[in-house]
Write a protein that holds these residues in place. Structure first.
Motif, PDB file in Angstrom:
ATOM      1  N   THR A 286       0.835  -1.197   0.000  1.00 24.65           N
ATOM      2  CA  THR A 286       0.000   0.000   0.000  1.00 24.65           C
ATOM      3  C   THR A 286       0.868   1.243   0.000  1.00 24.65           C
ATOM      4  OG1 THR A 286      -1.478  -1.305   1.356  1.00 24.65           O
ATOM      5  CG2 THR A 286      -1.985   1.028   1.131  1.00 24.65           C
ATOM      6  N   THR A 287       1.939   1.216   0.810  1.00 26.29           N
ATOM      7  CA  THR A 287       2.837   2.367   0.839  1.00 26.29           C
ATOM      8  C   THR A 287       3.393   2.644  -0.547  1.00 26.29           C
ATOM      9  OG1 THR A 287       3.476   1.572   3.011  1.00 26.29           O
ATOM     10  CG2 THR A 287       4.789   3.353   2.072  1.00 26.29           C
ATOM     11  N   VAL A 288       3.872   1.589  -1.193  1.00 28.66           N
ATOM     12  CA  VAL A 288       4.448   1.758  -2.523  1.00 28.66           C
ATOM     13  C   VAL A 288       3.416   2.379  -3.458  1.00 28.66           C
ATOM     14  CG1 VAL A 288       5.385   0.546  -4.522  1.00 28.66           C
ATOM     15  CG2 VAL A 288       6.057  -0.149  -2.233  1.00 28.66           C
ATOM     16  N   ALA A 289       2.214   1.838  -3.437  1.00 27.17           N
ATOM     17  CA  ALA A 289       1.183   2.316  -4.365  1.00 27.17           C
ATOM     18  C   ALA A 289       0.837   3.767  -4.077  1.00 27.17           C
ATOM     19  CB  ALA A 289      -0.063   1.438  -4.248  1.00 27.17           C
ATOM     20  N   VAL A 290       0.657   4.103  -2.808  1.00 28.38           N
ATOM     21  CA  VAL A 290       0.243   5.469  -2.476  1.00 28.38           C
ATOM     22  C   VAL A 290       1.360   6.452  -2.815  1.00 28.38           C
ATOM     23  CG1 VAL A 290      -0.291   7.005  -0.552  1.00 28.38           C
ATOM     24  CG2 VAL A 290      -1.407   4.787  -0.729  1.00 28.38           C
ATOM     25  N   VAL A 291       2.609   6.112  -2.440  1.00 27.48           N
ATOM     26  CA  VAL A 291       3.715   7.009  -2.788  1.00 27.48           C
ATOM     27  C   VAL A 291       3.756   7.210  -4.292  1.00 27.48           C
ATOM     28  CG1 VAL A 291       6.234   7.197  -2.876  1.00 27.48           C
ATOM     29  CG2 VAL A 291       5.112   6.541  -0.763  1.00 27.48           C
ATOM     30  N   LEU A 328       3.496  -1.310  -9.327  1.00 31.08           N
ATOM     31  CA  LEU A 328       4.114  -2.298  -8.451  1.00 31.08           C
ATOM     32  C   LEU A 328       3.286  -2.449  -7.179  1.00 31.08           C
ATOM     33  CD1 LEU A 328       7.853  -1.182  -8.697  1.00 31.08           C
ATOM     34  CD2 LEU A 328       6.754  -3.030  -9.930  1.00 31.08           C
ATOM     35  N   GLY A 329       2.810  -1.290  -6.664  1.00 28.48           N
ATOM     36  CA  GLY A 329       2.083  -1.306  -5.398  1.00 28.48           C
ATOM     37  C   GLY A 329       0.768  -2.053  -5.475  1.00 28.48           C
TER      38      GLY A 329
END
Lengths: 640, 171, 100
Positions: A286-291, A328-329
């Motif tokens: 989730t972090t990857v996607a949101v960033v 990726l996220g």
């Protein structure tokens, strides 16, 4: 198999030859060393790709690098589908950029140095993608950062370039610190740094926790977040994106090679490579996607109002990298890599095209002072159009397929995915808008520069335009390996090719929704182009009116959300003042200097007395020797 | 009784000659006393059944080395050096060191307890074959390599002596 | 029969006299002669051991020592001449070129 080690070695050899013999012997023939080397790498990379396509996975350990107890790190290469794609991207783009540099850097006094550093960079990047363990990855990662420092600050006599180099290096340190910790934690957790071992054991540590300052943290999540820290730094995501636009101080081929096509994609590659770990941690994903999602719209919005031709493209890069992380996220690793691959071609093309423009205008970078270049530089213009249409997502071109794939995967990725999809779609609109704003201001209308510049306008030499044409072919056609199944049965060949490493994409959705997402992405792309057309070709007074009306927003965007200023106030200045007052003023002056000067003073005083013994008299030495022998004999006799 | 008397004579003479050698003011006298000393040592070698070494002692030491010394002394022309002070200021220290050496040797000598078993070259064996024959056999078989190296050392010494002592033409 | 220790004692005395000469004399030539004296003292003890232990190796060793002594005398005296040419003195306590 072993010949594939030549893929990174050839550029390294070129680097060594150029750096040793370049200054005095090779001079302006440096490209005769570096260009064949990188083309050789490309040929071998294609061979490796063929090998992998026939189903082979090459994993060889060449040399035991570090052996210390349980800590055992080989130098070894892993060539699987993911690496093969990266190899093709890196070597093909580098080859074209090397050739382009022959024309662009012609006559520069650091010509040999430029090719030496470029070769070293390619070596580092190839090591990074080919390594089969985390430490070699880390080596490549840092080496790439070092090369970017060399190349951004290539014109080191220009203060802004030297500063930009330092900024890139220091900002990257923040991310790399996390990355280094991540690698250490991987070793602590798995007892090995080799991909095969770590990824096969990944399942066994689910749910395990590690205690940090009394807090229990999920190990996998922590590893992933630390590794992602590195990716954020290297791939210029929020909040560490500040170095990339400044990095445009370097020569344009560097911007194209490092800051568009390859180095910044290292973060994307690394996350994709570690997908077995990331897939296990929902939080990290989730972090990857949101960033990624937030960065994509954030950078695109800044790009709307910038005037420096290379900075616009730089923000576009940040934005597109955001797309990749978004993909990726949401678990669509192959979509992310697919976008990386198509993006490399059209972004390198955009940069090289802008380099061609800058070259023609003698280092003018402000697009407000350009215009009407279409008739002077037809090749640059048409290749630029191809790249821009591609990035805007016009059907049939490379950018359309990869971007559509990401948008669809985001949409299909659940509730959070819907919001990210919305952000990405708005960002797509902005992308189309600023890309064509750039084109209309640069190539259309009347020339707004000085008369002197207009007189010298010319198309670049063919050594520069031919790479542009090749890249344009890539920008148009590279997406045809990833046609969504909706349009063509078995069209998504790259997805199938990468599936053994990255797994099949997740997410479900009906055909109707997929058509809707696709249609909307095409629509926003066209809408962006049309808006730019209205504002910058038809009603040219409109941008100023809008700027007047929404002055606050305009200023916010124009000043890049004041992030640089924020960092300056909160981080740079406090650190500087602490360094100056405490470290330099007290620690360095009193303690370090005290010790450093005290020890030699003490030894000096002692020696002053000791040197009296040194009479230079032969017989004094003889007596001393005789007495010494007596002492030894006495010791043997009496102590026995 | 006769061997002991014989040895006593040589021991006293050698010691006395040694002292004479190191105390003479004129180096030429020193060298001449040294010649006498070497002849006595050669005689002692004969007494110990080492005829070959006795001959070598006379030929090499007395015949070559001492002559070399004499040549050098004459070359240097040391007239005014003779009248000056003989000993260095540190002579008590040198005396102390020498005395301590003798003292330590006495102590060491008293600690000799175990001797290795006698070897194969008894007096009869050597006399049966002849001293030079025995030395030659051992020297050219067991010690061939050191022998060759010794010749090399001598060669180096010859060349070295010439190079060091010759006048620099350029100066 | 003369005991071995007598010879060793004689050797030790000669050696010590050599040491004293080496350490006390000012004349460089006599210092050299003292070195020869010490070598001869060693030779005496080697020959004596050779005789009493019925081994020929002591004599071989003396043979080599004489070789080395010859070489040493030649080189040493050559150095002396070369030195005397630059500094016309052979007084040991006036030679302090070793001082840096």
């Amino acid at each position: 198999m072993l010949e594939y080690t030549l893929i990174p070695l050839l550029p390294l050899i070129a680097f060594v030859i150029n750096i040793i013999f370049g200054r005095n012997y090779i001079k302006d023939k440096a490209h005769w060393v570096s260009v064949p080397a990188v083309i050789g790498s490309f040929v071998l990379a294609v061979a490796a790709f063929m090998d992998v396509q026939s189903g082979k996975v090459i994993n060889i350990n060449l040399y035991r690098w570090i052996v210390s107890g349980d800590f055992n790190v080989p130098i070894g290469f892993l060539i699987d589908p993911l690496t093969a794609v990266m190899l093709i991207v890196v070597t093909s783009i580098s080859s074209l950029i090397f050739i382009y540099s022959i024309g662009y850097m012609h006559g520069d006094k650091g010509y040999y140095r430029f090719f030496a550093y470029l070769s070293l960079f390619v070596f580092s990047m190839l090591t990074l993608v080919m390594s089969n363990n985390f430490l070699l990855l880390y080596f490549g990662w840092e080496a790439v950062g070092l090369c970017s420092y060399f190349l951004i600050g290539f014109w080191f006599d220009k203060k802004s370039a030297a500063n930009a180099g330092k900024k890139a290096f220091i900002v990257n340190r923040f991310g790399d610190f996390g990355f280094g910790l991540g690698v250490i934690l991987v070793f602590l957790t798995f007892g090995s740094l080799e991909y095969t071992k770590v990824f096969s054991d990944a399942g066994s540590v689910i749910g395990k926790t590690i205690s940090i300052f009394g807090y229990e943290v999920n190990t996998i999540t922590l590893i992933c977040l630390l590794l992602f820290c590195g990716a954020v730094g290297k791939s210029a995501q929020l909040p560490l994106h500040v170095w990339l636009p400044d990095a445009m101080e370097g020569p344009t081929p560097v911007s194209a090679l490092i800051h568009a096509a390859t180095m910044v994609t290292a973060g994307v590659f690394m996350v994709a490579r570690c997908n077995p770990l990331f897939s296990l941690s929902h939080t990290a994903m989730t972090t990857v996607a949101v960033v990624g999602g937030v960065t994509s719209i954030f950078a695109a919005s800044i790009g709307l109002v910038q005037n420096d031709i290379k900075r616009i493209i730089a923000y576009s890069t940040v934005s597109q990298l955001g797309y990749m992380f978004l993909a990726l996220g949401v678990g669509a690793y192959s979509a992310g890599i697919f976008h990386l691959y198509t993006h490399a071609y059209f972004k390198a093309l955009l940069f090289l095209g802008s380099g061609s423009v800058i070259h023609a205008l003698h280092d003018e970078m402000n697009i407000q002072k350009m215009g009407g270049l279409k008739k002077y530089m037809p090749v640059t213009y048409w290749t630029f159009i191809a790249a821009s249409l591609s990035i805007a997502g016009i059907p049939g071109l490379a950018g359309f397929f990869s971007k559509d794939e990401i948008l669809w995967r985001a949409y299909a990725g659940g509730d959070a995915g819907r919001w990210l999809w919305l952000l990405a779609t708005i960002a797509a609109f902005m992308t189309a808008f600023y890309s064509f704003r750039l084109i209309f201001l640069t190539f259309h209308g009347k020339f707004r520069g000085t008369h002197e510049q207009e007189h010298h306008l010319h198309e670049s030499p063919s050594v520069m335009t031919i790479p542009l044409i090749f890249l344009a072919i890539g920008a148009v056609a590279s997406g045809w390996v990833g046609i969504p199944p909706l349009l063509m049965e078995h069209g998504d060949r790259i997805g199938e090719f990468l599936a053994p490493v990255l797994g099949p994409p997740k997410g479900e959705g009906s055909h109707a929704e997929e058509w809707m997402v696709m249609g909307l992405s095409v629509f926003v792309g066209l809408a962006g182009i049309f808006t730019a057309y209205i504002m910058y070709l038809k009603k040219t007074e409109l941008p100023y009116k809008i700027g007047e009306k929404f002055q606050a927003v305009y200023k916010l965007l124009y000043n890049k959300y004041w992030i640089d200023e924020l960092y300056d106030k909160t981080i740079v200045r406090p650190v500087l003042s602490v360094s100056e007052k405490i470290i330099l003023g007290f620690f360095d002056a009193k303690i370090i200097e005290g010790v450093v000067n005290g020890v030699p003073n003490l030894i000096g005083a002692f020696s002053q007395r000791l040197r009296k013994i040194q009479t230079g008299m032969l017989s004094h030495y003889a007596v001393a020797m005789a007495l010494g022998v007596l002492v030894i004999i006495g010791a043997v006799i009496f102590l026995k | 009784m006769l061997p002991e008397l014989f040895f006593a004579y040589f021991a006293v003479t050698i010691t006395g000659l040694s002292i004479l050698v190191i105390t003479r003011k004129n180096p030429v006298h020193s060298v001449l006393w040294m010649l006498v000393l070497f002849i006595h040592i050669a005689a002692l070698y004969v007494f110990l059944n080492a005829e070959f070494l006795a001959a070598v002692q006379i030929i090499v030491y007395a015949g070559a080395i001492l002559v070399l010394f004499l040549f050098v002394i004459m070359l240097l022309n040391l007239r005014k050096e003779e009248i000056e002070q003989k000993f260095q200021k540190q002579w008590p220290l040198g005396m102390l060191a020498g005395t301590l050496f003798i003292l330590f040797f006495v102590i060491i000598l008293n600690k000799f307890a175990v001797f290795p078993a006698p070897g194969e070259y008894s007096i009869q064996a050597i006399q049966g074959e002849g001293n030079i024959m025995v030395i030659g056999k051992v020297l050219y078989t067991e010690y061939l390599l050191p022998f060759e190296i010794a010749s090399l050392v001598l060669l180096v010494a010859i060349i070295g002596a010439v190079v060091l002592a010759k006048k620099k033409i350029s100066e | 029969m003369v005991p071995l220790s007598w010879y060793i004692m004689l050797s030790a005395v000669v050696f010590s006299i050599g040491v004293i000469g080496f350490l006390t004399r000012r004349n460089l030539i006599i210092v050299f002669i003292s070195v020869e004296l010490m070598l001869n003292a060693a030779n005496i003890s080697l020959v004596a051991f050779s005789h009493y232990l019925q081994s020929i190796k002591g004599q071989i060793m003396v043979f080599f020592i004489i070789t080395v002594a010859a070489a040493e005398a030649a080189i040493g005296l050559a150095i002396l001449i070369a030195f005397y040419r630059n500094n016309p003195t052979i007084k040991v306590d006036e030679i302090n070129l070793l001082k840096g």
